[in-house]
Design a protein around this motif. Structure first.
Motif, PDB file in Angstrom:
ATOM      1  N   PHE A  11      44.155  43.292  52.410  1.00 18.17           N
ATOM      2  CA  PHE A  11      44.801  42.027  52.780  1.00 18.17           C
ATOM      3  C   PHE A  11      43.845  40.885  52.526  1.00 18.17           C
ATOM      4  CE2 PHE A  11      45.358  38.721  56.088  1.00 18.17           C
ATOM      5  CZ  PHE A  11      46.606  38.256  55.702  1.00 18.17           C
ATOM      6  N   SER A  12      44.384  39.786  51.999  1.00 16.45           N
ATOM      7  CA  SER A  12      43.591  38.567  51.828  1.00 16.45           C
ATOM      8  C   SER A  12      44.499  37.363  51.995  1.00 16.45           C
ATOM      9  CB  SER A  12      42.913  38.530  50.451  1.00 16.45           C
ATOM     10  OG  SER A  12      43.880  38.423  49.425  1.00 16.45           O
ATOM     11  N   VAL A  13      43.934  36.307  52.518  1.00 20.72           N
ATOM     12  CA  VAL A  13      44.659  35.052  52.676  1.00 20.72           C
ATOM     13  C   VAL A  13      43.658  33.918  52.513  1.00 20.72           C
ATOM     14  CG1 VAL A  13      44.362  35.081  55.192  1.00 20.72           C
ATOM     15  CG2 VAL A  13      46.176  33.692  54.181  1.00 20.72           C
ATOM     16  N   ALA A  14      44.093  32.862  51.843  1.00 22.54           N
ATOM     17  CA  ALA A  14      43.238  31.690  51.650  1.00 22.54           C
ATOM     18  C   ALA A  14      44.130  30.458  51.624  1.00 22.54           C
ATOM     19  CB  ALA A  14      42.439  31.800  50.358  1.00 22.54           C
ATOM     20  N   GLY A  64      49.392  45.023  47.717  1.00 25.01           N
ATOM     21  CA  GLY A  64      49.916  44.793  46.384  1.00 25.01           C
ATOM     22  C   GLY A  64      50.928  43.675  46.284  1.00 25.01           C
ATOM     23  N   THR A  65      51.364  43.121  47.415  1.00 23.63           N
ATOM     24  CA  THR A  65      52.281  41.984  47.421  1.00 23.63           C
ATOM     25  C   THR A  65      51.476  40.694  47.417  1.00 23.63           C
ATOM     26  OG1 THR A  65      54.010  43.183  48.590  1.00 23.63           O
ATOM     27  CG2 THR A  65      54.078  40.790  48.724  1.00 23.63           C
ATOM     28  N   GLU A  66      51.878  39.757  46.576  1.00 22.43           N
ATOM     29  CA  GLU A  66      51.192  38.477  46.502  1.00 22.43           C
ATOM     30  C   GLU A  66      52.207  37.353  46.695  1.00 22.43           C
ATOM     31  OE1 GLU A  66      49.062  38.167  42.881  1.00 22.43           O
ATOM     32  OE2 GLU A  66      47.656  39.793  43.354  1.00 22.43           O
ATOM     33  N   GLY A  67      51.712  36.223  47.207  1.00 28.34           N
ATOM     34  CA  GLY A  67      52.601  35.090  47.409  1.00 28.34           C
ATOM     35  C   GLY A  67      51.871  33.895  47.962  1.00 28.34           C
ATOM     36  N   SER A 111      56.405  29.918  56.625  1.00 24.50           N
ATOM     37  CA  SER A 111      57.292  29.865  55.464  1.00 24.50           C
ATOM     38  C   SER A 111      56.551  30.555  54.323  1.00 24.50           C
ATOM     39  CB  SER A 111      57.632  28.422  55.103  1.00 24.50           C
ATOM     40  OG  SER A 111      58.396  28.364  53.924  1.00 24.50           O
ATOM     41  N   LEU A 112      57.121  31.654  53.796  1.00 23.59           N
ATOM     42  CA  LEU A 112      56.432  32.485  52.821  1.00 23.59           C
ATOM     43  C   LEU A 112      57.265  32.650  51.560  1.00 23.59           C
ATOM     44  CD1 LEU A 112      55.139  35.334  55.179  1.00 23.59           C
ATOM     45  CD2 LEU A 112      53.900  33.313  54.404  1.00 23.59           C
ATOM     46  N   ASP A 113      56.579  32.645  50.431  1.00 23.33           N
ATOM     47  CA  ASP A 113      57.201  32.887  49.128  1.00 23.33           C
ATOM     48  C   ASP A 113      56.410  34.019  48.471  1.00 23.33           C
ATOM     49  OD1 ASP A 113      58.370  32.882  46.667  1.00 23.33           O
ATOM     50  OD2 ASP A 113      58.068  30.765  46.243  1.00 23.33           O
ATOM     51  N   LEU A 114      56.990  35.235  48.469  1.00 26.89           N
ATOM     52  CA  LEU A 114      56.286  36.423  47.998  1.00 26.89           C
ATOM     53  C   LEU A 114      56.902  36.909  46.698  1.00 26.89           C
ATOM     54  CD1 LEU A 114      56.057  38.351  51.386  1.00 26.89           C
ATOM     55  CD2 LEU A 114      54.451  36.695  50.434  1.00 26.89           C
ATOM     56  N   ASP A 115      56.052  37.492  45.834  1.00 24.00           N
ATOM     57  CA  ASP A 115      56.576  37.984  44.567  1.00 24.00           C
ATOM     58  C   ASP A 115      57.450  39.217  44.781  1.00 24.00           C
ATOM     59  OD1 ASP A 115      54.529  39.660  45.324  1.00 24.00           O
ATOM     60  OD2 ASP A 115      53.660  39.848  43.323  1.00 24.00           O
ATOM     61  N   LEU A 148      61.644  33.169  54.497  1.00 22.00           N
ATOM     62  CA  LEU A 148      61.107  34.029  53.460  1.00 22.00           C
ATOM     63  C   LEU A 148      61.856  33.826  52.149  1.00 22.00           C
ATOM     64  CD1 LEU A 148      60.795  37.388  55.446  1.00 22.00           C
ATOM     65  CD2 LEU A 148      58.989  35.750  54.957  1.00 22.00           C
ATOM     66  N   THR A 149      61.101  33.752  51.078  1.00 20.97           N
ATOM     67  CA  THR A 149      61.655  33.778  49.730  1.00 20.97           C
ATOM     68  C   THR A 149      60.936  34.886  48.979  1.00 20.97           C
ATOM     69  OG1 THR A 149      62.076  31.405  49.775  1.00 20.97           O
ATOM     70  CG2 THR A 149      62.087  32.469  47.638  1.00 20.97           C
ATOM     71  N   LEU A 150      61.701  35.868  48.503  1.00 24.27           N
ATOM     72  CA  LEU A 150      61.122  37.037  47.860  1.00 24.27           C
ATOM     73  C   LEU A 150      61.587  37.107  46.418  1.00 24.27           C
ATOM     74  CD1 LEU A 150      61.806  39.655  50.672  1.00 24.27           C
ATOM     75  CD2 LEU A 150      59.782  38.236  50.379  1.00 24.27           C
ATOM     76  N   GLY A 151      60.658  37.432  45.522  1.00 21.41           N
ATOM     77  CA  GLY A 151      61.056  37.685  44.152  1.00 21.41           C
ATOM     78  C   GLY A 151      61.788  38.999  44.030  1.00 21.41           C
ATOM     79  N   ALA A 152      61.437  39.976  44.885  1.00 23.74           N
ATOM     80  CA  ALA A 152      62.095  41.278  44.898  1.00 23.74           C
ATOM     81  C   ALA A 152      61.822  41.937  46.236  1.00 23.74           C
ATOM     82  CB  ALA A 152      61.600  42.163  43.757  1.00 23.74           C
ATOM     83  N   LEU A 153      62.803  42.736  46.687  1.00 24.72           N
ATOM     84  CA  LEU A 153      62.677  43.481  47.939  1.00 24.72           C
ATOM     85  C   LEU A 153      63.002  44.934  47.639  1.00 24.72           C
ATOM     86  CD1 LEU A 153      62.346  43.510  51.046  1.00 24.72           C
ATOM     87  CD2 LEU A 153      64.817  43.120  51.193  1.00 24.72           C
ATOM     88  N   ARG A 154      62.128  45.849  48.097  1.00 21.78           N
ATOM     89  CA  ARG A 154      62.318  47.268  47.815  1.00 21.78           C
ATOM     90  C   ARG A 154      62.456  48.034  49.116  1.00 21.78           C
ATOM     91  NH1 ARG A 154      61.493  50.552  43.432  1.00 21.78           N
ATOM     92  NH2 ARG A 154      60.890  52.717  43.836  1.00 21.78           N
ATOM     93  N   PHE A 155      63.527  48.861  49.198  1.00 24.08           N
ATOM     94  CA  PHE A 155      63.747  49.739  50.340  1.00 24.08           C
ATOM     95  C   PHE A 155      64.199  51.085  49.786  1.00 24.08           C
ATOM     96  CE2 PHE A 155      66.453  51.548  53.704  1.00 24.08           C
ATOM     97  CZ  PHE A 155      65.533  51.582  54.741  1.00 24.08           C
ATOM     98  N   ARG A 156      63.376  52.114  50.035  1.00 23.08           N
ATOM     99  CA  ARG A 156      63.530  53.378  49.322  1.00 23.08           C
ATOM    100  C   ARG A 156      63.518  53.078  47.825  1.00 23.08           C
ATOM    101  NH1 ARG A 156      64.207  57.709  52.508  1.00 23.08           N
ATOM    102  NH2 ARG A 156      64.951  57.412  54.630  1.00 23.08           N
ATOM    103  N   ARG A 157      64.622  53.467  47.105  1.00 25.75           N
ATOM    104  CA  ARG A 157      64.658  53.159  45.671  1.00 25.75           C
ATOM    105  C   ARG A 157      65.494  51.926  45.371  1.00 25.75           C
ATOM    106  NH1 ARG A 157      66.351  58.442  42.550  1.00 25.75           N
ATOM    107  NH2 ARG A 157      66.477  56.891  40.875  1.00 25.75           N
TER     108      ARG A 157
END
Length: 955
Positions: free
Chosen positions: A541-544, A565-568, A585-589, A629-638
């Motif tokens: 984890f990293s945040v700046a 592995g998630t960045e935003g 307020s988060l915008d994640l890839d 939240l704004t997500l570029g993609a969301l994965r749950f199982r497949r």
């Protein structure tokens, strides 16, 4: 006799009254005025001019009154005096006056204005040189000198000083015995009250000791009244004060002071003082709020010489130096202050400072050495830091005001902090345990080359058993004047690395860019006493971003975030406390939920049952949150979505998440998810509306089924108990609907259902590569109650099939119980030619089965067979449907039902009885071998045999 005495006294009084009445006649006022002026000038050198009328009165006392009196000093006087008196009264002794001389008994001055300009003439003779300077006191006896409503103006090279509202009383009835002076007024607007006593002024004039006392009360100048007493001695060019005792508040000083005046230079002082306490704060003004910030160096150069102080305690700025050995070397344009190895804050202190003038500016330079000084003796009480300080510094500063002086401070040297600890409220909010805000074993070194440049810092400390090392730089000058200063620091420990670039305010508030890095966020949170119970994830984890750290809250803006592995990017604010609150307020890839729920990246429960493991929702009860939240993609199982926009609110363990925008497999929609993490009754409620999905891709990801193609719509509104996966399935209630359009079922050809029926029960879906059933629509709706989803409107429509159905899907048991009624298409042929001779086509028809089809068993591999009850109700009709279906599909010509059943009933009945009783089968009648290939099977026999076999297998 008595009468004669009374008459005699009356005659004496009458003669005296007559004599007094004759005084103004015998001694004219002009004569008295002239003689009075001569005596004042001869004894003081002052010239007196009477510009107004002068009168001599007898009653109630003998006095000379004058208006508009003017007094001036001699032309060659060192200090120029000019006084204008509105009215003056002089009391006169009678006997000298009758003899023609003047002796004053009282002087009263009303509204005098006195101006004294210092240093305009030649230097005076040294004290004691020539005639005795105070010898005239022997001829002066003034019972009382009074001044009312006076104004005294003192001018010199250093500026102007005014004493207004002056009221003064001097009593010296006998110069050989005592003189007293009492005065009140306003010194440059500040209230002043003085009382002075001197024993035997004439003895002092003769060079003998005279006791002197002084009391001074100046509430705007001194925090406490001042009192002084001692023995004053006057000698040739010298005045000495012996047996000095001075008190101001708690301060006490004792010793001796010598003052030497000679030549053109300023007086020289030599003072040796000691005492138990000197409280410098008591010498400062009580009310400085409205005072000037300008530095007054007017007194600089007024004296030269040495002053030494040996004090048990020195109190300054609320802090004590004990003992204090001080020395001041006074020069004409500067003063050197020296501190010799004095005790301060439990340590030792030494140094020196030279104070001088540079035009209108004050200039200060020097050095300071400190060893083992307690931080509490240096820092304000609100600074949460303790420890010991050592320093070796050189310093310099200059300015016209105190603020400018401090703001110009420059340093060079080293400052070291050791054996220190700090208490940071923000850290206490991170960990809910006693003393969690304490950082101990702090060692810090500041290397200063120039305060105009950042100061290099390095050090270490221990928090909660972990050692942190710090390096960086800081701008100290702004902090010294109470303003935020730039700071850059990197703090590293085994678990986490922290960085900060920004400002530090004197109260500890931060505003700048901060960073945090850790190889395991899970491990870091556990160390902080906030363990995360999710099955997986929370690794690197990293945040700046820009940080604003204030007591009780941390705000982060323009942040870059990376987790597992998630960045935003985003912004947020964390309010610390027993129950933290996160607003962000988060915008994640992308966001992969599988690790956090312990899920494999496969279809839900493909080939397995529901888990009985408890679902841990403790993390949702540990804090509150309000997230966008704004997500570029969301994965749950497949299942993997496209862009997602969501808003989530977590309050007291209840999570409400609104998926305002959801792109999914070529389609999209929205939804709402509510999770109640209350331990007594945890629950989940989900509502989703999706449209235009790629059905094959969606179902393959969601269920592992990739046989259905087309564009799909799905709506879902369900809820259940969120204890375990099985408990959720068993309690699930609500509704669902799906529809697939313009697609196909891969691996299944519904038109071959006759062959399936002919062979009886089918275990599993009997999927075949390359097979395909085109469809216009596949749709149905379900009512869900206690985990059982029931439908009455299941329908499949295609160019070669039309099927309706109803039944139940048991979600906890993962079983199907469906009853469908298919109609399939077959090609009708003309029957005028021999079998196999190429009959002509008559068209395509949809033909129904004689009985419904049952789909029963586990949904991974159900049993599919015709409904026996339907066959028994109408066996002839079922046969005719099969005969027609078979003829259309296989090109077979079967006899009518009656003939076929009659032909086979005996044979099949016998075989059935044999199977029931377990007898060996009857041998078939021998047949002539045929040299050619065997004839095709009899369709009637095959159909009838299939029906009978089906009945026997499902008996």
């Amino acid at each position: 006799m008595l009468r004669r005495v009374v008459i005699g006294i009356a005659l004496v009084l009458a003669l005296l009254a007559g004599a007094l009445a004759l005084v103004p006649v015998l001694v004219p006022a002009e004569t008295v005025r002239a003689r009075l002026a001569d005596q004042i000038e001869s004894r003081t050198g002052w010239r007196v001019a009477f510009d107004g009328p002068v009168s001599l009165s007898v009653f109630p006392e003998i006095a000379l009154s004058a208006e508009r009196l003017r007094v001036e000093s001699a032309p060659d006087a060192r200090d120029a005096l000019a006084a204008d008196v509105e009215r003056a009264a002089f009391g006169l002794a009678l006997a000298p006056l009758v003899s023609g001389s003047v002796r004053l008994t009282e002087i009263a001055l009303e509204r005098p204005v006195v101006r004294l300009v210092r240093g305009v003439g030649p230097a005076p003779a040294a004290i004691g040189e020539g005639a005795p300077a105070l010898g005239w006191l022997e001829d002066v006896a003034v019972d009382r000198l009074s001044v009312t409503e006076g104004l005294l103006v003192l001018r010199g090279a250093e500026g102007e000083t005014r004493v207004s509202d002056l009221a003064l009383t001097l009593a010296m009835p006998n110069p050989a015995r005592e003189a007293t002076l009492e005065a009140t007024g306003r010194l440059d607007g500040r209230v002043l009250e003085v009382a002075l006593g001197l024993d035997a002024p004439t003895a002092l004039a003769a060079g003998e000791p005279a006791a002197v006392t002084l009391a001074l009360d100046a509430p705007d100048l001194l925090a406490a009244p001042l009192s002084l007493e001692g023995s004053l001695v006057r000698g040739t060019g010298r005045a000495s004060l012996r047996d000095l005792a001075l008190a101001v508040g708690e301060s006490r000083l004792y010793g001796a002071v010598d003052l030497v005046t000679a030549g053109d230079g300023p007086p020289a002082i030599d003072a040796r003082l000691e005492g138990p306490l000197l409280d410098v704060d008591a010498l400062a003004a009580r009310s400085g709020a409205g005072g000037s910030d300008a530095i007054d160096l007017a007194a600089l150069g007024a004296l030269v010489g040495d002053v030494e102080l040996a004090l048990e305690r020195l109190r300054i700025a609320g802090r004590e130096v004990a003992p204090a050995l001080l020395r001041a070397e006074l020069e004409e344009d500067a003063v050197l202050l020296v501190v010799d190895d004095s005790g301060f804050g439990g340590g030792r202190l030494s140094g020196e400072a030279r104070i001088g003038r540079d035009g209108a500016r004050a200039r200060v330079s020097g050095s300071l050495a400190a060893r083992g000084v307690d931080v509490a003796a240096l820092a304000p009480a609100e600074v949460p830091l303790s420890g010991r300080v050592a320093a070796d510094l050189r310093f310099a500063m200059a300015g016209e005001t105190r603020a400018a002086l401090v703001g110009s401070l420059n340093l060079a040297g080293r400052i070291a902090l050791s054996d220190a600890e700090a208490r940071i409220p923000a850290l206490a909010g991170l960990v809910a345990e006693p003393d969690s805000g304490r950082i101990g074993d702090i060692a810090l070194v500041l290397d200063v080359a120039d305060l105009t440049e950042p100061v290099a810092l390095s050090g270490a400390g221990v928090w909660r058993g972990a050692r942190f090392e710090a390096t960086g730089s800081a701008a100290l000058r702004p902090l010294l004047v109470g303003e935020p200063g730039r700071i850059g620091v990197e703090i590293v420990s085994e678990r986490v690395a922290l960085g900060y670039q920004g400002t530090l305010a004197p109260n500890g508030a931060l505003a700048g860019s901060a960073s945090l890095r850790t190889a395991s966020l899970r491990g870091l949170l556990a160390w902080l006493g906030r363990p995360v119970t999710t099955p997986g994830g929370l690794g690197p984890f990293s945040v700046a971003g820009r940080i604003d750290l204030a007591p009780g809250a941390i705000a982060l803006a323009e942040a870059r975030i990376a987790l597992d592995g998630t960045e935003g990017a985003g912004a947020g604010r964390l309010v610390l406390g027993a129950r933290p609150r996160l607003e962000a307020s988060l915008d994640l890839d992308r966001l992969d939920l599988n690790p956090y729920f312990g899920l494999a990246a496969g279809p839900a429960n493909a080939g397995g049952g529901w888990s009985e493991a408890p679902i841990d929702l403790a993390a949702l009860r540990g804090f509150d949150a309000d997230l966008d939240l704004t997500l570029g993609a969301l994965r749950f199982r497949r299942i993997e979505t496209g862009p997602v926009a969501a808003a989530a609110r977590l309050e007291n363990g209840r999570l409400e998440a609104d998926l305002q925008e959801l792109a999914l497999y070529g389609g999209g929609g929205n939804g709402r998810l509510v999770v109640d993490a209350t331990p007594a009754a945890p629950s989940l409620a989900a509502r989703f509306v999706l449209a235009g999905l790629d059905a094959r891709a969606f179902l393959a990801a969601a269920t592992g089924l990739d046989r259905i193609e087309g564009r799909g719509d799905l709506s879902l509104d369900v809820s259940g108990r969120l204890v375990t996966q099985r408990a959720l399935m068993e309690s699930l209630s609500g509704s669902a609907r799906f529809a697939v359009r313009d697609g196909a079922i891969r691996g299944v050809d519904v038109t071959r259902v006759a062959e399936l029926l002919r062979t009886g029960i089918v275990d599993g879906w009997r999927l075949a590569d390359g097979a395909r059933t085109e469809l216009y629509a596949l749709e149905g709706s379900f009512a869900v109650a206690d985990g059982r989803a029931s439908t009455q409107d299941l329908r499949l429509v295609g160019p070669l099939v039309d099927m309706t159905g109803a039944g139940t899907v048991d979600l906890p048991a993962q079983r199907l119980s469906l009853r469908v009624e298919p109609r399939v298409a077959f090609e009708r042929r003309r029957g005028d030619g021999p079998r196999g001779a190429g009959p002509g086509r008559e068209g395509i028809e949809l033909v129904g089965f004689g009985a419904p089809i049952r789909i029963e068993g586990p949904w991974a591999s159900p049993r599919i067979y015709p409904d026996i009850a339907g066959i028994l109700q109408d066996p002839v009709g079922a046969y005719e449907q099969l005969r027609g279906l078979g003829a259309g599909i296989f090109g077979l010509d079967a006899p009518p039902a009656g003939e076929a059943i009659e032909r086979l009933v005996g044979e099949e009945a016998a075989r059935g009885i044999e199977r029931l009783i377990g007898a060996p089968p009857t041998a078939a009648t021998p047949q002539e071998p045929s040299p050619s290939a065997p004839p095709p099977p009899d369709p009637a026999a095959e159909a009838a045999r299939g029906i009978i076999d089906l009945l026997m297998r499902n008996r």
